[in-house]
Design an enzyme around this catalytic site. Structure first.
Site, PDB file in Angstrom:
ATOM      1  N   LYS A 171       0.837  -1.213   0.000  1.00  0.00           N
ATOM      2  CA  LYS A 171       0.000   0.000   0.000  1.00  0.00           C
ATOM      3  C   LYS A 171       0.870   1.262   0.000  1.00  0.00           C
ATOM      4  O   LYS A 171       0.623   2.206  -0.748  1.00  0.00           O
ATOM      5  CB  LYS A 171      -0.928  -0.028   1.225  1.00  0.00           C
ATOM      6  CG  LYS A 171      -1.734   1.239   1.438  1.00  0.00           C
ATOM      7  CD  LYS A 171      -2.694   1.545   0.297  1.00  0.00           C
ATOM      8  CE  LYS A 171      -3.392   2.880   0.533  1.00  0.00           C
ATOM      9  NZ  LYS A 171      -4.185   3.305  -0.618  1.00  0.00           N
ATOM     10  N   LYS A 240       1.028  12.069   4.826  1.00  0.00           N
ATOM     11  CA  LYS A 240       1.396  11.005   5.776  1.00  0.00           C
ATOM     12  C   LYS A 240       1.903   9.766   5.037  1.00  0.00           C
ATOM     13  O   LYS A 240       2.933   9.189   5.395  1.00  0.00           O
ATOM     14  CB  LYS A 240       0.145  10.677   6.618  1.00  0.00           C
ATOM     15  CG  LYS A 240       0.242   9.516   7.551  1.00  0.00           C
ATOM     16  CD  LYS A 240      -0.520   8.245   7.176  1.00  0.00           C
ATOM     17  CE  LYS A 240      -1.870   8.286   6.586  1.00  0.00           C
ATOM     18  NZ  LYS A 240      -2.505   7.022   6.277  1.00  0.00           N
TER      19      LYS A 240
HETATM   20  P1  NAD Z   1     -10.863  10.131   7.541  1.00  0.00           P
HETATM   21  O1  NAD Z   1     -10.016  11.123   8.272  1.00  0.00           O
HETATM   22  O2  NAD Z   1     -11.959  10.596   6.671  1.00  0.00           O
HETATM   23  O3  NAD Z   1     -11.520   9.097   8.586  1.00  0.00           O
HETATM   24  C1  NAD Z   1     -10.865   8.569   9.700  1.00  0.00           C
HETATM   25  C2  NAD Z   1     -11.930   8.208  10.734  1.00  0.00           C
HETATM   26  O4  NAD Z   1     -11.298   7.628  11.876  1.00  0.00           O
HETATM   27  C3  NAD Z   1     -12.707   9.440  11.229  1.00  0.00           C
HETATM   28  O5  NAD Z   1     -14.087   9.145  11.199  1.00  0.00           O
HETATM   29  C4  NAD Z   1     -12.225   9.604  12.660  1.00  0.00           C
HETATM   30  O6  NAD Z   1     -13.214  10.173  13.513  1.00  0.00           O
HETATM   31  C5  NAD Z   1     -11.939   8.146  13.027  1.00  0.00           C
HETATM   32  N1  NAD Z   1     -11.053   8.056  14.174  1.00  0.00           N
HETATM   33  C6  NAD Z   1      -9.900   8.729  14.395  1.00  0.00           C
HETATM   34  N2  NAD Z   1      -9.412   8.402  15.618  1.00  0.00           N
HETATM   35  C7  NAD Z   1     -10.285   7.522  16.155  1.00  0.00           C
HETATM   36  C8  NAD Z   1     -10.351   6.843  17.401  1.00  0.00           C
HETATM   37  N3  NAD Z   1      -9.393   7.040  18.319  1.00  0.00           N
HETATM   38  N4  NAD Z   1     -11.399   6.044  17.636  1.00  0.00           N
HETATM   39  C9  NAD Z   1     -12.369   5.842  16.711  1.00  0.00           C
HETATM   40  N5  NAD Z   1     -12.364   6.465  15.509  1.00  0.00           N
HETATM   41  C10 NAD Z   1     -11.336   7.293  15.247  1.00  0.00           C
HETATM   42  O7  NAD Z   1      -9.844   9.217   6.729  1.00  0.00           O
HETATM   43  P2  NAD Z   1     -10.176   8.255   5.480  1.00  0.00           P
HETATM   44  O8  NAD Z   1     -10.006   9.032   4.228  1.00  0.00           O
HETATM   45  O9  NAD Z   1     -11.422   7.510   5.753  1.00  0.00           O
HETATM   46  O10 NAD Z   1      -8.915   7.267   5.556  1.00  0.00           O
HETATM   47  C11 NAD Z   1      -8.867   6.185   6.482  1.00  0.00           C
HETATM   48  C12 NAD Z   1      -7.645   5.325   6.141  1.00  0.00           C
HETATM   49  O11 NAD Z   1      -7.778   4.795   4.819  1.00  0.00           O
HETATM   50  C13 NAD Z   1      -6.320   6.105   6.154  1.00  0.00           C
HETATM   51  O12 NAD Z   1      -5.291   5.310   6.640  1.00  0.00           O
HETATM   52  C14 NAD Z   1      -6.130   6.464   4.684  1.00  0.00           C
HETATM   53  O13 NAD Z   1      -4.755   6.698   4.394  1.00  0.00           O
HETATM   54  C15 NAD Z   1      -6.686   5.219   4.020  1.00  0.00           C
HETATM   55  N6  NAD Z   1      -7.201   5.396   2.642  1.00  0.00           N
HETATM   56  C16 NAD Z   1      -7.968   6.482   2.307  1.00  0.00           C
HETATM   57  C17 NAD Z   1      -8.459   6.602   1.003  1.00  0.00           C
HETATM   58  C18 NAD Z   1      -9.332   7.773   0.561  1.00  0.00           C
HETATM   59  O14 NAD Z   1      -9.524   7.950  -0.661  1.00  0.00           O
HETATM   60  N7  NAD Z   1      -9.888   8.585   1.464  1.00  0.00           N
HETATM   61  C19 NAD Z   1      -8.179   5.601   0.042  1.00  0.00           C
HETATM   62  C20 NAD Z   1      -7.428   4.493   0.433  1.00  0.00           C
HETATM   63  C21 NAD Z   1      -6.945   4.398   1.738  1.00  0.00           C
END
Ligand code: NAD
Length: 309
Positions: A171, A240
């Protein structure tokens, strides 16, 4: 099978919706914003209040958190998953974070009698909603087969890539390339525009030529051409990921000229206030350094064509 789901953000929420809609009995919790959890309850999920309670009420817990620090806090925190883990339970972590943190988590989960799958995803929010994510799974192959039907609710390209931690490795490699492709496109399109080329013509030609990358299809028409930077994937999360690639390169002694430059550009764009918008804003950031813009309203005659792309 009772499924626990933690992390209802841009990715986690549509993924959890698909899990609930596929008929899995699901328990979740909220963090900061209650609305996504309430929306899942309307579909049939149950809400509890801490990661430990989620783990206690589930056979398998899925985590989709921003990065290493949040995963560690959800697992090891005072009311973390470990507090509710018992032998036979499984953690499937879909966060993009380091293999090192995941291996630390796995050691603790195994000490509690549990098992771990390392399953980060690619495809973005559109694929998350459509259930067409790519899922790169590290861990025991037979454990993956046991949980394949659950993963199939979220993704349609599911790869077993090796031991726990290898999902994170692939990834992070993908992210380094996606970041570089975005910036390469931003820089080259800026050059073409400054030399008089029409952006949509450039896209149409290059998507049939050797400069094409999937990032063009994902980020030109719906984001850069419209000047729309609603995430999507937040720029600070891409920053990140690029930093994770650099850390891993430092630890393994690999020179990373292009990833290092990408890290500088994403850091500068974040410092310019773009951290919470879609990461494609980094390409527009490059264009603005040349007093240019990738935003492009189609001419009346082009509108029909633009809609077909
Ligand atoms: P985001 O910031 O939209 O969502 C993260 C969620 O985690 C939020 O709802 C937040 O409230 C929750 N969270 C944070 N700390 C927490 C805790 N202590 N307890 C419970 N919940 C908690 O991020 P995202 O875009 O959904 O990305 C999530 C992961 O997926 C990341 O690692 C990102 O790199 C990866 N990712 C994102 C995408 C994309 O297109 N957005 C694509 C592939 C992978």
């Amino acid at each position: 099978m009772r499924v626990g789901f933690i992390g209802l953000g841009a990715m986690g929420f549509p993924m959890a919706q698909r899990v609930v809609n596929a008929g899995f009995s699901t328990v979740t919790m909220f963090h900061k914003h209650r609305e996504p959890a309430d929306a899942l309850v309307k579909l049939g999920a149950q809400i509890v209040f801490t990661p430990a309670e989620v783990a206690r009420a589930s056979d398998v817990v899925i985590t989709v958190l921003p990065a290493d620090a949040q995963l560690e806090s959800v697992v090891f925190g005072s009311e973390g998953i470990l507090g509710g883990f018992s032998p036979g339970k499984v953690l499937i972590d879909m966060t993009t974070c380091t293999a090192m943190t995941l291996l630390k988590v796995e050691q603790a989960i195994q000490a509690a009698g549990g098992r771990v799958l390392d399953a980060p995803v690619s495809g973005g929010t559109v694929a998350a909603a459509a259930g067409t994510l790519t899922i790169m799974v590290g861990g025991d192959a037979s454990l993956l087969e046991e949980y394949r039907p659950l993963l199939a609710a979220m993704g349609n390209s599911i790869f077993h890539v090796g031991a726990t931690g290898q999902g994170k490795v692939i990834k992070i490699t993908n992210q380094a390339m996606a970041a570089i492709h975005l910036l390469a496109m931003g820089e080259a399109f800026t050059l073409g525009i400054r030399c008089g080329a029409d952006p949509r013509t450039m896209y149409e030609v290059i998507r049939h030529s050797s400069g094409h990358s999937r990032i063009m299809d994902l980020r030109l028409s719906d984001f850069l051409f419209k000047g729309n930077f609603k995430p999507g994937f937040k720029l600070d999360l891409m920053k990140k990921d690029v930093m994770l690639a650099l850390e891993s390169a430092k630890a393994s002694g690999v020179p990373t000229f292009l990833t290092s430059t990408a890290a500088q550009i994403f850091t500068a764009a974040s410092n310019a206030g773009l951290g919470e918008v879609d990461y494609s804003a980094a390409a527009q950031f490059l264009a603005e350094m040349a007093q240019s813009s990738l935003k492009h309203e189609p001419a009346e005659s082009e509108k029909g064509q633009a809609n077909q792309q």
